[in-house]
Design an enzyme around this catalytic site. Structure first.
Site, PDB file in Angstrom:
ATOM      1  N   CYS A 104      -2.431   1.795   8.430  1.00 20.61           N
ATOM      2  CA  CYS A 104      -1.243   1.028   8.238  1.00 20.61           C
ATOM      3  C   CYS A 104      -1.772  -0.747   7.767  1.00 20.61           C
ATOM      4  O   CYS A 104      -2.241  -1.463   8.731  1.00 20.61           O
ATOM      5  CB  CYS A 104      -0.536   0.736   8.920  1.00 20.61           C
ATOM      6  SG  CYS A 104       1.168   0.547   8.765  1.00 20.61           S
ATOM      7  N   CYS A 112      -1.570  -3.382  15.007  1.00 18.45           N
ATOM      8  CA  CYS A 112      -1.159  -3.416  13.701  1.00 18.45           C
ATOM      9  C   CYS A 112      -1.663  -4.271  12.968  1.00 18.45           C
ATOM     10  O   CYS A 112      -1.545  -5.281  13.009  1.00 18.45           O
ATOM     11  CB  CYS A 112       0.290  -2.927  13.655  1.00 18.45           C
ATOM     12  SG  CYS A 112       0.759  -2.661  11.979  1.00 18.45           S
ATOM     13  N   CYS A 121       3.417  -6.056  16.385  1.00 15.82           N
ATOM     14  CA  CYS A 121       2.748  -5.057  17.086  1.00 15.82           C
ATOM     15  C   CYS A 121       1.317  -5.494  17.351  1.00 15.82           C
ATOM     16  O   CYS A 121       0.675  -5.998  16.405  1.00 15.82           O
ATOM     17  CB  CYS A 121       2.885  -3.784  16.588  1.00 15.82           C
ATOM     18  SG  CYS A 121       4.636  -3.139  16.597  1.00 15.82           S
ATOM     19  N   ASN A 160      -6.307   3.430  15.303  1.00 12.65           N
ATOM     20  CA  ASN A 160      -7.220   3.142  14.320  1.00 12.65           C
ATOM     21  C   ASN A 160      -7.534   1.626  14.772  1.00 12.65           C
ATOM     22  O   ASN A 160      -6.836   0.941  14.806  1.00 12.65           O
ATOM     23  CB  ASN A 160      -6.494   3.198  13.116  1.00 12.65           C
ATOM     24  CG  ASN A 160      -6.628   4.239  12.351  1.00 12.65           C
ATOM     25  OD1 ASN A 160      -7.756   4.681  11.867  1.00 12.65           O
ATOM     26  ND2 ASN A 160      -5.544   4.738  12.199  1.00 12.65           N
ATOM     27  N   GLU A 197       0.949  -1.248   0.147  1.00 12.11           N
ATOM     28  CA  GLU A 197       0.004   0.129   0.016  1.00 12.11           C
ATOM     29  C   GLU A 197       0.806   1.440   0.057  1.00 12.11           C
ATOM     30  O   GLU A 197       1.801   1.397   0.560  1.00 12.11           O
ATOM     31  CB  GLU A 197      -1.006   0.045   1.087  1.00 12.11           C
ATOM     32  CG  GLU A 197      -1.847  -1.184   1.360  1.00 12.11           C
ATOM     33  CD  GLU A 197      -2.486  -0.867   2.722  1.00 12.11           C
ATOM     34  OE1 GLU A 197      -2.422   0.054   3.512  1.00 12.11           O
ATOM     35  OE2 GLU A 197      -2.981  -2.223   3.168  1.00 12.11           O
ATOM     36  N   HIS A 240       4.682   4.232  21.909  1.00 12.95           N
ATOM     37  CA  HIS A 240       3.420   3.665  22.384  1.00 12.95           C
ATOM     38  C   HIS A 240       3.368   3.149  23.929  1.00 12.95           C
ATOM     39  O   HIS A 240       2.014   2.931  24.323  1.00 12.95           O
ATOM     40  CB  HIS A 240       3.236   2.195  21.466  1.00 12.95           C
ATOM     41  CG  HIS A 240       2.889   2.770  19.977  1.00 12.95           C
ATOM     42  ND1 HIS A 240       2.132   3.737  19.509  1.00 12.95           N
ATOM     43  CD2 HIS A 240       3.311   2.345  19.089  1.00 12.95           C
ATOM     44  CE1 HIS A 240       2.259   3.798  18.231  1.00 12.95           C
ATOM     45  NE2 HIS A 240       2.972   2.871  17.829  1.00 12.95           N
ATOM     46  N   CYS A 295       4.910  -7.629   7.447  1.00 11.32           N
ATOM     47  CA  CYS A 295       5.652  -7.270   8.365  1.00 11.32           C
ATOM     48  C   CYS A 295       6.196  -8.416   9.490  1.00 11.32           C
ATOM     49  O   CYS A 295       5.159  -9.080   9.887  1.00 11.32           O
ATOM     50  CB  CYS A 295       5.534  -5.965   9.328  1.00 11.32           C
ATOM     51  SG  CYS A 295       6.407  -5.141  10.526  1.00 11.32           S
TER      52      CYS A 295
HETATM   53  N1  SAH Z   1       7.233  -0.252  11.209  1.00 10.04           N
HETATM   54  C1  SAH Z   1       7.550   1.204  11.410  1.00 10.04           C
HETATM   55  C2  SAH Z   1       6.683   1.861  10.485  1.00 10.04           C
HETATM   56  C3  SAH Z   1       5.243   1.528   9.918  1.00 10.04           C
HETATM   57  S1  SAH Z   1       3.883   1.455  11.145  1.00 10.04           S
HETATM   58  C4  SAH Z   1       6.853   1.506  12.963  1.00 10.04           C
HETATM   59  O1  SAH Z   1       6.482   0.717  13.569  1.00 10.04           O
HETATM   60  O2  SAH Z   1       6.866   2.723  13.277  1.00 10.04           O
HETATM   61  C5  SAH Z   1       3.747   3.306  10.982  1.00 10.04           C
HETATM   62  C6  SAH Z   1       2.892   3.973  12.101  1.00 10.04           C
HETATM   63  O3  SAH Z   1       1.714   3.495  12.587  1.00 10.04           O
HETATM   64  C7  SAH Z   1       3.770   3.212  13.729  1.00 10.04           C
HETATM   65  O4  SAH Z   1       3.926   4.400  14.419  1.00 10.04           O
HETATM   66  C8  SAH Z   1       2.582   2.280  14.006  1.00 10.04           C
HETATM   67  O5  SAH Z   1       2.832   2.002  15.366  1.00 10.04           O
HETATM   68  C9  SAH Z   1       1.138   3.094  13.846  1.00 10.04           C
HETATM   69  N2  SAH Z   1       0.101   2.136  13.975  1.00 10.04           N
HETATM   70  C10 SAH Z   1       0.094   0.983  13.416  1.00 10.04           C
HETATM   71  N3  SAH Z   1      -1.106   0.347  13.404  1.00 10.04           N
HETATM   72  C11 SAH Z   1      -1.739   1.298  14.152  1.00 10.04           C
HETATM   73  C12 SAH Z   1      -3.292   1.552  14.435  1.00 10.04           C
HETATM   74  N4  SAH Z   1      -4.050   0.481  14.562  1.00 10.04           N
HETATM   75  N5  SAH Z   1      -3.593   2.685  15.137  1.00 10.04           N
HETATM   76  C13 SAH Z   1      -2.749   3.634  15.061  1.00 10.04           C
HETATM   77  N6  SAH Z   1      -1.571   3.682  14.876  1.00 10.04           N
HETATM   78  C14 SAH Z   1      -1.139   2.413  14.468  1.00 10.04           C
END
Ligand code: SAH
Length: 348
Positions: A329, A117, A114, A288, A90, A214, A110
């Site tokens: 994401c 995510c 997390c 989100n 994406e 976080h 990935c």
């Molecule tokens: N792997 C990298 C970049 C990709 S994620 C990282 O971890 O930073 C990009 C951002 O979106 C990160 O800050 C991640 O923690 C956040 N993110 C992922 N899922 C999310 C969600 N459901 N709600 C809010 N932020 C989210």
């Protein structure tokens, strides 16, 4: 096979002179690629004999739009790109007052795991090449008809888990004879892979490092982000302080506020303590919701921000774009994958 899209004009020239071509052809080829040429046949100022040689020796396949969603609220455009091997990633175009930003993916899937995510649910399939990362910027811009001034590496994947390719991408996107996007207009977001942060610090790039924090305490952070077992909060903050001392660049910390998990006052206080001595910016993100995940957005956004500010930490609430589309994401790729498996039995 030469990966043309991942090469600088100099590398293209070297490769072409190896094929008995004059070196200036490298520059011409680079310009065609940077303009978003979709086939070798378009490259009218390259002799046919050269194009035929490239057809046999070079991989060259621009991504194809597999899905596209346009937000009616704010004009955010989300793309699902199909790559040459059928995998999808994406990118998102966001329109801000200061210019258009493209958010790009660095890996197919990935492996960081997390808890909140969508990108990591099915694991990592493979790394992207520098050219595949660059193509997301280029073809998003071309398809949306929007000039791009900023790039963020915040899409699917962990950029520091694919750092060689990401560094090459940065070199390419930064080129004055290419998209010419200044390092100061680029952000790289990481879940906190310390060796990568240290490598970036040594390079002293002018980009903005975003660290997905976080949680400021190991218990919560490990629960949300398994990577914290390997690189814990103390080690991460030490690496961030060192990064700032070496580069002089302010770090941005991402913090998605989750109801009852990381939105307590003591966590704001802990974060402020750990940031002491380093100019930082905390980006509070409304979580989100991802259907597969049982975590809810915090109801304390304003309070948490006000407390951080009182403690001397600059904190902003990120404006959410694309609320009516799958702009978070990994959500669009996830949805497409699910639909494929659901339909899998009906199609050949
Ligand atoms: N792997 C990298 C970049 C990709 S994620 C990282 O971890 O930073 C990009 C951002 O979106 C990160 O800050 C991640 O923690 C956040 N993110 C992922 N899922 C999310 C969600 N459901 N709600 C809010 N932020 C989210």
């Amino acid at each position: 096979m030469l990966d043309l899209k991942s090469m600088t004009p100099e590398e293209l020239s070297d490769a072409l002179s190896g094929m008995g071509e004059p070196t200036f052809r490298g520059k011409q080829l680079f310009q065609w690629l940077q303009r978003g040429a979709k086939s070798l046949d378009e490259m009218s100022n390259l002799p046919k004999t050269l194009r035929d040689k490239l057809r046999d020796n070079a991989a060259f396949s621009p991504p194809v739009v597999a899905r596209k969603q346009v937000s009616q609220l704010d004009g955010t455009v989300k793309y699902l790109w199909e790559l040459s091997d059928g995998n999808c990633v994406e990118s998102v175009l966001m329109r801000y007052h200061h210019g258009n930003t493209v958010c790009v993916s660095s890996q197919v899937g990935c492996r960081m795991g997390c808890a909140f995510c969508a990108s990591t649910i099915a694991g990592k399939v493979r790394d992207l090449t520098p050219g595949e990362i660059l193509d997301q910027v280029l073809f998003t811009s071309l398809d949306a008809g929007a000039a791009v001034s900023n790039v963020v590496l915040m899409g699917i994947g962990e950029p520091l888990d694919n750092l060689d390719a990401v560094l090459k991408f940065l070199e390419l996107v930064n080129r004055p004879d290419g998209l010419n996007i200044g390092m100061r207009h680029i952000s790289l977001s990481t879940c906190g892979l310390i060796p990568g942060i240290r490598r970036l610090a040594d390079l002293r790039l002018q980009l903005t490092l975003s660290v997905s924090l976080h949680a400021p305490d190991n218990e919560t952070r490990t629960r949300l982000m398994p990577v914290n077992r390997l690189y814990d909060v103390e080690a991460l903050f030490k690496a961030c302080h060192d990064y700032f001392n070496r580069t002089g660049r302010r770090i941005s910390f991402e913090y998605a506020l989750i109801d009852g998990v990381n939105d307590h006052d003591w966590q704001a206080e802990r974060m402020a303590e750990r940031l002491r001595g380093m100019p930082a910016h905390v980006n509070l993100i409304p979580l989100n919701r991802v259907t597969e995940r049982n975590l809810r957005p915090s109801r304390r956004m304003g309070e948490f921000q006000a407390l951080l500010e009182r403690l001397g930490v600059t904190a902003t609430v990120r404006r959410s774009l694309g609320g009516d589309i799958d702009a978070s994401c990994g959500q669009l790729r996830r949805r497409a994958m699910q639909e494929l498996t659901q339909n899998g039995g009906d199609t050949e």
